[in-house]
Design a protein around this motif. Structure first.
Motif, mmCIF file in Angstrom:
data_model
loop_
_atom_site.group_PDB
_atom_site.id
_atom_site.type_symbol
_atom_site.label_atom_id
_atom_site.label_comp_id
_atom_site.label_asym_id
_atom_site.label_seq_id
_atom_site.Cartn_x
_atom_site.Cartn_y
_atom_site.Cartn_z
ATOM 1 N N TRP A 19 36.515 43.594 39.802
ATOM 2 C CA TRP A 19 36.321 42.668 38.686
ATOM 3 C C TRP A 19 34.821 42.404 38.525
ATOM 4 O O TRP A 19 34.108 42.179 39.510
ATOM 5 C CB TRP A 19 37.058 41.355 38.941
ATOM 6 C CG TRP A 19 38.538 41.458 38.736
ATOM 7 C CD1 TRP A 19 39.465 41.879 39.633
ATOM 8 C CD2 TRP A 19 39.250 41.132 37.542
ATOM 9 N NE1 TRP A 19 40.722 41.849 39.076
ATOM 10 C CE2 TRP A 19 40.622 41.388 37.793
ATOM 11 C CE3 TRP A 19 38.873 40.646 36.290
ATOM 12 C CZ2 TRP A 19 41.610 41.186 36.831
ATOM 13 C CZ3 TRP A 19 39.852 40.438 35.335
ATOM 14 C CH2 TRP A 19 41.200 40.702 35.604
ATOM 15 N N SER B 177 30.531 46.076 29.593
ATOM 16 C CA SER B 177 31.792 46.656 30.024
ATOM 17 C C SER B 177 32.300 47.594 28.967
ATOM 18 O O SER B 177 31.568 48.364 28.387
ATOM 19 C CB SER B 177 32.794 45.551 30.318
ATOM 20 O OG SER B 177 32.937 44.739 29.175
ATOM 21 N N HIS C 267 36.399 41.425 33.822
ATOM 22 C CA HIS C 267 37.451 42.417 33.604
ATOM 23 C C HIS C 267 37.354 43.516 34.656
ATOM 24 O O HIS C 267 36.388 43.572 35.426
ATOM 25 C CB HIS C 267 37.303 43.047 32.214
ATOM 26 C CG HIS C 267 35.981 43.726 32.045
ATOM 27 N ND1 HIS C 267 34.832 43.056 31.718
ATOM 28 C CD2 HIS C 267 35.619 45.024 32.223
ATOM 29 C CE1 HIS C 267 33.817 43.895 31.682
ATOM 30 N NE2 HIS C 267 34.263 45.095 31.999
ATOM 31 N N GLU D 127 36.422 45.992 24.175
ATOM 32 C CA GLU D 127 36.668 44.583 24.439
ATOM 33 C C GLU D 127 37.346 43.919 23.252
ATOM 34 O O GLU D 127 37.138 44.284 22.103
ATOM 35 C CB GLU D 127 35.346 43.859 24.725
ATOM 36 C CG GLU D 127 34.704 44.271 26.031
ATOM 37 C CD GLU D 127 35.425 43.684 27.220
ATOM 38 O OE1 GLU D 127 36.437 42.999 27.043
ATOM 39 O OE2 GLU D 127 34.973 43.939 28.340
ATOM 40 N N GLY E 151 31.503 41.402 35.286
ATOM 41 C CA GLY E 151 31.165 41.003 33.924
ATOM 42 C C GLY E 151 29.677 40.770 33.789
ATOM 43 O O GLY E 151 28.943 40.709 34.788
ATOM 44 N N THR F 217 44.070 42.385 33.107
ATOM 45 C CA THR F 217 42.852 43.136 33.389
ATOM 46 C C THR F 217 41.617 42.478 32.783
ATOM 47 O O THR F 217 40.529 43.040 32.833
ATOM 48 C CB THR F 217 42.964 44.570 32.867
ATOM 49 O OG1 THR F 217 43.287 44.540 31.466
ATOM 50 C CG2 THR F 217 44.044 45.350 33.624
ATOM 51 N N HIS F 218 41.783 41.297 32.187
ATOM 52 C CA HIS F 218 40.675 40.566 31.572
ATOM 53 C C HIS F 218 40.946 39.077 31.735
ATOM 54 O O HIS F 218 42.060 38.608 31.496
ATOM 55 C CB HIS F 218 40.560 40.925 30.088
ATOM 56 C CG HIS F 218 39.245 40.554 29.476
ATOM 57 N ND1 HIS F 218 38.803 39.241 29.374
ATOM 58 C CD2 HIS F 218 38.262 41.314 28.937
ATOM 59 C CE1 HIS F 218 37.608 39.222 28.800
ATOM 60 N NE2 HIS F 218 37.263 40.458 28.524
ATOM 61 N N HIS G 152 40.752 48.073 31.650
ATOM 62 C CA HIS G 152 41.163 47.194 30.555
ATOM 63 C C HIS G 152 41.374 48.013 29.282
ATOM 64 O O HIS G 152 40.779 49.070 29.098
ATOM 65 C CB HIS G 152 40.074 46.139 30.333
ATOM 66 C CG HIS G 152 40.358 45.180 29.227
ATOM 67 N ND1 HIS G 152 41.509 44.428 29.179
ATOM 68 C CD2 HIS G 152 39.641 44.853 28.126
ATOM 69 C CE1 HIS G 152 41.478 43.670 28.091
ATOM 70 N NE2 HIS G 152 40.356 43.910 27.439
#
Length: 308
Positions: free
Chosen positions: A257, A96, A125, A100, A259, A172-173, A129
């Motif tokens: 969303w 992502s 996320h 982060e 990951g 957002t995470h 983000h």
């Protein structure tokens, strides 16, 4: 040719392009990534790398041009960086944002533990983000193959109610769900926990014989469990997915969303990633509409530029 893995209203638009880059091109890109990693420069962005050889620059340019042809969006000032990322069993999965959060503290409360699961050490996320509001689409090119069931999948839970509940509270995470005071008065930690549970379930089904699979010719294995999708890394495969899209009237898609699943011991996951951003002259409003025609299999000419 791009194949649609999901389309509105079922989920955020996700497309797969097998053979987007050829094996030799992936080998050159992987060699660049490994050189960056050796000197501690992984993730700095290729535009900032002044050590690239002419043949390496040519492959990177080919990637950019094929991406522009696929999306209808030419590179522009303020566009997202093209970066390499490495995931291992010990470091977690960085598929992502390079922004982060480095959150090493162990979860202590029940809500915090529910929002962190071993299979997704970096959580889930949306790609806006870290205040990256102008991102509207993301591209991941897998530079090596990881066998199905060995981790590293890019997972989309596709739980719109839970995703919307988090976004409505400016979360957002998933790591932040238990730390955020809800603006609507609702506890958002359960929504994050449900997203993670769905992501975990689709990865676990990858290790189960006769689990629900989607097989496309020359594509990587795509696992399906309920509404969730998990794309297994395959060398040369590119996936494109939208965070903002005309079908959501430019709003952040509650289905976007996603990951990266933890990589199994003994494996390394290498990717090349780019975040597509709205040009600088377009205001960062929540009603931005995304540009670009995507050439999808069965809907016209081949728009992926070939594998080379």
């Amino acid at each position: 040719m791009a194949y649609a893995l999901s389309e509105p209203p079922a989920g955020c638009p996700i497309y797969a392009v097998p053979g987007f880059m050829g094996d030799d091109e992936c080998d050159i890109l992987l060699a660049i990534a490994q050189k960056q990693n050796a000197r501690g420069a992984l993730g700095v962005g290729l535009s900032s790398d002044d050590t690239l050889e002419p043949h390496e620059c040519a492959v990177i340019e080919a990637f950019e041009q094929r991406l522009a042809q696929l999306t209808g969006c030419q590179p522009h000032a303020g566009d997202g960086r093209v970066v390499f990322k490495l995931s291992t069993a010990s470091t977690g999965c960085w598929d992502s944002s390079d922004d982060e959060d480095d959150e090493d503290e162990l979860p202590t409360t029940t809500a915090e533990r529910a929002c962190r699961v071993p299979g997704f050490p970096m959580g889930l996320h949306v790609d806006t983000h870290s205040e990256q509001r102008k991102r509207f689409a993301s591209v991941i090119l897998y530079l090596n193959t990881i066998p199905p069931g060995c981790g590293g999948e890019t997972v989309f839970p596709h739980l719109v109610s839970e995703g919307a509940a988090l976004l409505q509270n400016n979360v957002t995470h998933t790591h932040l769900a238990s730390l955020t005071r809800p603006t609507t008065g609702a506890d958002v930690a359960p929504a994050a926990a449900n997203l993670l549970a769905a992501a975990q379930a689709v990865c676990e089904c990858a290790q189960t014989p006769n689990s629900a699979d989607i097989h496309e010719e020359n594509m990587a294995c795509v696992r399906a469990h309920g509404q969730a999708l998990a794309v297994c890394p395959k060398k040369g495969l590119c996936i494109l997915f939208y965070t903002r899209h005309p079908s959501t009237h430019g709003q952040v898609d509650a289905n976007s969303w996603h990951g990266g699943a933890r990589v199994a011991d003994g494996y390394h996951k290498w990717i090349l990633q780019k975040f597509m951003t709205v040009p600088l002259f377009v205001p960062a409003r929540d009603d931005i509409l995304t540009p670009g025609p995507l050439h999808v299999a069965g809907e016209g000419e081949n728009g992926d530029g070939g594998g080379g």
